[in-house]
Design an enzyme around this catalytic site. Structure first.
Site, mmCIF file in Angstrom:
data_model
loop_
_atom_site.group_PDB
_atom_site.id
_atom_site.type_symbol
_atom_site.label_atom_id
_atom_site.label_comp_id
_atom_site.label_asym_id
_atom_site.label_seq_id
_atom_site.Cartn_x
_atom_site.Cartn_y
_atom_site.Cartn_z
ATOM 1 N N CYS A 134 44.321 32.823 35.101
ATOM 2 C CA CYS A 134 43.538 33.882 34.459
ATOM 3 C C CYS A 134 44.399 35.101 34.161
ATOM 4 C CB CYS A 134 42.365 34.261 35.365
ATOM 5 S SG CYS A 134 41.431 35.673 34.759
ATOM 6 N N CYS A 137 42.708 38.494 34.967
ATOM 7 C CA CYS A 137 42.641 38.805 36.403
ATOM 8 C C CYS A 137 44.011 39.189 36.959
ATOM 9 C CB CYS A 137 42.143 37.600 37.201
ATOM 10 S SG CYS A 137 40.828 36.670 36.429
ATOM 11 N N ASP A 138 45.054 38.486 36.541
ATOM 12 C CA ASP A 138 46.345 38.601 37.245
ATOM 13 C C ASP A 138 47.499 39.142 36.402
ATOM 14 O OD1 ASP A 138 45.053 37.484 39.437
ATOM 15 O OD2 ASP A 138 45.558 35.437 38.857
#
Ligand code: NAP
Length: 315
Positions: A134, A137-138
């Site tokens: 992701c 997200c990261d």
């Protein structure tokens, strides 16, 4: 009196939330059950540019927040539970969750799909320690680091472009000699100076000591194998895997008909092989998996569920 819902929806992504909206608007007693975060895969997307009417800079989370608001405005209930067993044998369907048991006259399965893994040594070990699925997200963790995006579809190319906002360099690693992504997406990518593409290449192994430190690649044309080590100063790098998705339908194996990859088989009205059980969204066998098709599926499934209940249950 026993609590029996008209409609129970498993999954709160765009398909499930759309089914919830249509169910609640039709004055059905509607319950949406989600095991994880509301919103499904779209909440990991930074920009939703291809949902008709979405405002400029609409993000996955903002679109989902509005969908949830609409569902709740019309009275759909929403709870968090992980369904572990289903019984579709009787007219009243029974869903067993970790927290409780739920009964309904009709069920919409909108469980979506989850990212496919590469299946190479080290992938599991370094997930969260260099390996991610992701970008939203990261991506931030890899500010000024080197990053590899694996895959050649729309997701890989779009997310690789997004990752260039953080990483100092992003390399798309694709197993064939041309990308699968839509031409419009490719054109944008080719213009991005921080993006490179490595064709005919696969990841063989991910290595490190507690954190990802090197990647073993293989060129599929020449057979050459080499190890790419993280820059000494960085100590690590990012590997983002975008190689497609797998339907989350294990729970329904042996109960609902599916294809050999596990996608639910439904007709055009979203009916599965079990009367009163409908499938919607990415967990269903279909040609295009997008928010627009997921929401359409959810709407159809609810309308057909309402019709099914009218025909099969007395007032
Ligand atoms: P996808 O289209 O299935 O592409 C998966 C990619 O991963 C392919 O390039 C495939 O290679 C590669 N791949 C699969 N297994 C691999 C492995 N073990 N090792 C290395 N590479 C592997 O998946 P997606 O890109 O996630 O897209 C899924 C769906 O969502 C599509 O329908 C797509 O159009 C849609 N989508 C649309 C948008 C948009 O419209 N903006 C954005 C994201 C996703 P091959 O090409 O060799 O098969």
């Amino acid at each position: 009196m026993e609590n029996i819902y008209d409609l129970i929806i498993i999954g709160a992504g765009p398909a499930g939330l759309s089914a919830g909206l249509y169910g609640a608007r039709a004055k059905m007693k509607t319950l949406i059950i989600e095991k994880d975060k509301t919103g499904g895969q779209i909440v990991t997307t930074e920009e939703v540019a291809n949902y008709p009417g979405s405002v400029p800079n609409a993000t996955g989370p903002s679109l989902i927040a509005r969908m949830v608001e609409q569902c709740e405005e019309f009275g759909a209930e929403k709870i968090k539970d992980n369904i572990i067993e289903v019984n579709f044998d009787e007219k009243i369907k029974i869903l067993k969750g970790e927290k409780g048991e739920y009964k309904g006259k009709a069920v919409v399965v909108a469980t979506g799909a989850s990212p496919r893994k590469l299946g190479v040594p080290g992938e599991k070990e370094f997930t969260g320690k260099g390996v991610s699925y992701c970008a939203t997200c990261d991506g931030d963790f890899f500010t000024d680091f080197e990053v590899f995006a694996i895959g050649g579809g729309d997701t890989a190319v779009e997310e690789a472009m997004f990752l260039t906002k953080f990483a100092r360099k992003v390399t798309i690693v694709h197993r064939r000699d041309e990308l699968r992504a839509a031409k419009s997406i490719q054109e944008k990518a080719f213009k991005n100076p921080k993006l490179e593409i490595m064709y005919n290449t696969v990841v063989k192994e991910l290595k490190g000591d507690g954190i990802l430190e090197s990647i073993v690649f293989e060129n599929r044309e020449t057979g050459e194998i080499w190890e790419h080590k993280a820059d000494e100063e960085d100590g690590t790098m990012g590997v983002f895997v975008f190689v497609g998705y797998m339907p989350q339908t294990d729970l329904f194996k042996g109960k609902l008909e599916m294809d050999d990859r596990g996608y639910l088989l439904t007709d055009n009205e979203m009916r599965t092989n079990i009367p009163g059980v409908f499938g919607a969204g990415d967990c269903r066998q279909k040609v295009l998996r997008q928010v627009v098709t997921a929401t359409a599926d959810g709407a159809i499934a609810s309308i057909m569920a309402e019709k099914y209940i009218d025909e099969n249950f007395e007032e």
